[in-house]
Design a protein around this motif. Structure first.
Motif, short mmCIF file in Angstrom:
data_model
loop_
_atom_site.label_atom_id
_atom_site.label_comp_id
_atom_site.label_asym_id
_atom_site.label_seq_id
_atom_site.Cartn_x
_atom_site.Cartn_y
_atom_site.Cartn_z
N GLY A 68 -10.08 -8.34 -13.01
CA GLY A 68 -9.00 -9.21 -13.51
C GLY A 68 -9.19 -9.55 -14.98
O GLY A 68 -8.24 -9.49 -15.77
N ARG A 69 -10.44 -9.86 -15.36
CA ARG A 69 -10.71 -10.20 -16.77
C ARG A 69 -10.38 -9.03 -17.69
O ARG A 69 -9.79 -9.19 -18.74
CB ARG A 69 -12.19 -10.54 -16.94
CG ARG A 69 -12.50 -11.94 -16.53
CD ARG A 69 -13.94 -12.27 -16.94
NE ARG A 69 -14.39 -13.39 -16.14
CZ ARG A 69 -15.61 -13.56 -15.66
NH1 ARG A 69 -16.55 -12.68 -15.92
NH2 ARG A 69 -15.91 -14.61 -14.95
N THR A 102 -13.22 -10.13 -9.98
CA THR A 102 -13.21 -11.04 -11.13
C THR A 102 -13.29 -10.24 -12.42
O THR A 102 -12.49 -10.44 -13.35
CB THR A 102 -14.44 -11.99 -11.04
OG1 THR A 102 -14.45 -12.55 -9.75
CG2 THR A 102 -14.38 -13.06 -12.09
N GLN A 103 -14.23 -9.33 -12.48
CA GLN A 103 -14.40 -8.52 -13.69
C GLN A 103 -13.16 -7.64 -13.91
O GLN A 103 -12.71 -7.48 -15.05
CB GLN A 103 -15.66 -7.65 -13.50
CG GLN A 103 -16.30 -7.16 -14.76
CD GLN A 103 -16.68 -8.25 -15.73
OE1 GLN A 103 -16.09 -8.34 -16.80
NE2 GLN A 103 -17.64 -9.08 -15.37
N SER A 158 -20.84 -5.96 -11.32
CA SER A 158 -19.64 -5.99 -12.19
C SER A 158 -18.44 -5.27 -11.57
O SER A 158 -17.32 -5.41 -12.06
CB SER A 158 -19.95 -5.35 -13.54
OG SER A 158 -20.63 -6.25 -14.35
N HIS A 195 -15.62 -4.86 -2.63
CA HIS A 195 -15.03 -6.07 -2.04
C HIS A 195 -16.05 -6.60 -1.05
O HIS A 195 -16.92 -5.84 -0.62
CB HIS A 195 -13.72 -5.69 -1.34
CG HIS A 195 -12.96 -6.83 -0.75
ND1 HIS A 195 -12.99 -7.13 0.59
CD2 HIS A 195 -12.17 -7.76 -1.34
CE1 HIS A 195 -12.24 -8.20 0.80
NE2 HIS A 195 -11.73 -8.60 -0.34
N ASN A 219 -16.32 -5.82 -9.45
CA ASN A 219 -15.69 -6.78 -8.53
C ASN A 219 -14.32 -7.20 -9.05
O ASN A 219 -13.90 -6.85 -10.15
CB ASN A 219 -16.60 -7.99 -8.30
CG ASN A 219 -16.81 -8.78 -9.59
OD1 ASN A 219 -16.07 -8.61 -10.57
ND2 ASN A 219 -17.80 -9.64 -9.60
#
Ligand SMILES: NC(=O)c1ccc[n+]([C@@H]2O[C@H](COP(=O)([O-])OP(=O)(O)OC[C@H]3O[C@@H](n4cnc5c(N)ncnc54)[C@H](O)[C@@H]3O)[C@@H](O)[C@H]2O)c1
Length: 366
Positions: free
Chosen positions: A86-87, A83-84, A79, A151, A81
């Motif tokens: 940004g969300r 993507t998480q 988690s 990353h 990362n």
């Protein structure tokens, strides 16, 4: 430094308190809602913490906030990362928040690092309240202001130093902590014993008796002392330009083990535990200092794991150490001990000298 048993002060550019309580989440909610004059708050919470503690958490927080929105982060390192991140940022910005709306970040080091970085980034910084729920997070990751995510190029390579407003450790959370997670915290606590205060070893012995081993209240004194040590070190060296490197004792060896064996084969706690053994050996070999490793012998008996799978991979372990973030001018940097409680930075000029250290360490963890 405040020496009350349930409070520690971190003296960086921005002061903040670490509170240590048992079953007092409502006290925190009151302090935060009054301190920020806010009847709104956001909660970023780890999946398993949400699963086990949802009712207790909501009951305590709802008494003090009219508006409480919750984001549940899937459990585990994956988690941390982009993507998480940004969300989570989008979720924060979609909420009816202002710059002073507190963000409560509740979980282990993963959610702490991720949520802390979100708090650092949204609206250029919103008040961050760390509520660590693992032993490791209580004694280590929630203190000192390192936030960030991983990353593909490496672990923790994106992030910011961002200090929380408060760290609130409630030992109530530890009641549901899985057995294997205790080792992660224990290794960091042993590290504090080696680099700063050997008295912590006897505290661990008392807490680790059969009757007490999972009694969170028995751990309060150890958590307090550990938090104090971390606070002292990061207060003196907030941006890791000097003595903060001592917190890395055992970690250069440990990170190599974690990496080479593929993340997940060994827990971070096991890798650091073996890494501390290697660092003690290196202190003997490179500095001629005899270091009493008996505490490691004791715990190695209780927490058995084997490094035999790495027996033929010593060259890889050494080259992994050369890729460590702490490498300086291409030389491996270690933290060794002049004596227990007296750490010293050490630069390895020729990596081959590490071979016998690895051979002995792998032989020991058979
Ligand atoms: N910022 C720092 O200074 C710093 C220092 C050390 C480590 N870290 C980071 O911390 C992370 C590791 O933290 P961690 O060991 O806390 O792991 P973690 O956050 O992954 O938590 C471990 C596991 O325990 C679960 N969990 C958390 N609290 C629980 C509870 N009370 N009851 C039941 N289950 C619970 C989680 O869902 C997870 O499965 C790594 O990403 C590491 O890079 C950061």
């Amino acid at each position: 430094m405040n020496n009350r048993l349930n409070q520690v002060r971190v003296e960086s550019k921005k002061h903040y308190d670490i509170m240590l309580e048992h079953n007092k989440l409502g006290v925190l909610a009151k302090v935060v809602s009054q301190g920020y004059n806010s009847n709104r708050a956001l909660l970023i919470v780890d999946e398993w913490v949400h699963h086990y503690h949802r009712d207790w958490v909501v009951k305590n927080l709802n008494n003090h906030f009219n508006y409480l929105s919750t984001y549940v982060v899937p459990s585990g390192e994956k988690s941390k990362n982009m993507t998480q991140f940004g969300r989570l940022l989008s979720w924060v910005l979609e909420q009816p928040v202002e710059r002073n709306t507190p963000i409560l970040v509740m979980g282990g080091g993963v959610v702490g690092d991720l949520g802390g970085f979100v708090a650092a980034s949204a609206l250029r910084g919103m008040p961050l309240i760390h509520i660590p729920t693992t032993l490791l997070a209580m004694v280590d990751s929630s203190i000192g202001g390192k936030t960030g995510i991983n990353h593909t190029s490496g672990k923790n390579v994106i992030g910011a130093f961002y200090q929380p407003e408060i760290v609130f450790s409630d030992t109530q959370f530890l009641q549901t902590l899985p057995q294997k997670e205790w080792m992660n915290g224990l290794s960091e606590i042993l590290k504090y014993g080696f680099i700063k205060d050997p008295d912590i070893f006897s505290l661990i012995d008392q807490a680790f008796t059969k009757e007490n081993s999972k009694n969170p209240e028995k751990w309060s004194e150890i958590i307090h002392r550990s938090a104090q040590i971390k606070a002292e070190i990061v207060s003196e060296d907030t941006l890791e330009k000097g003595i903060r490197e001592y917190l890395n004792f055992g970690h250069t060896f440990g990170h190599a083990i974690e990496n080479i064996a593929d993340y997940g084969t060994f827990s971070h706690g096991e890798a650091v535990f073996a890494g501390m053994y290697a660092a003690c050996l290196a202190s003997e070999m490179f500095l001629g200092n005899q270091v009493d490793k008996s505490i490691l012998h004791d715990y190695a008996k209780h927490h058995h794991f084997s490094l035999q799978s790495l027996r033929n991979r010593i060259p890889e372990l050494i080259s992994q150490m050369q890729k460590d973030k702490k490498v300086k001018n291409q030389h491996i940097r270690l933290v060794l001990l002049n004596a227990i409680g007296v750490p010293v930075g050490f630069t390895v000029e020729k990596p081959d000298v590490l071979k016998p250290i690895w051979q002995n360490t792998i032989a020991y963890f058979n």
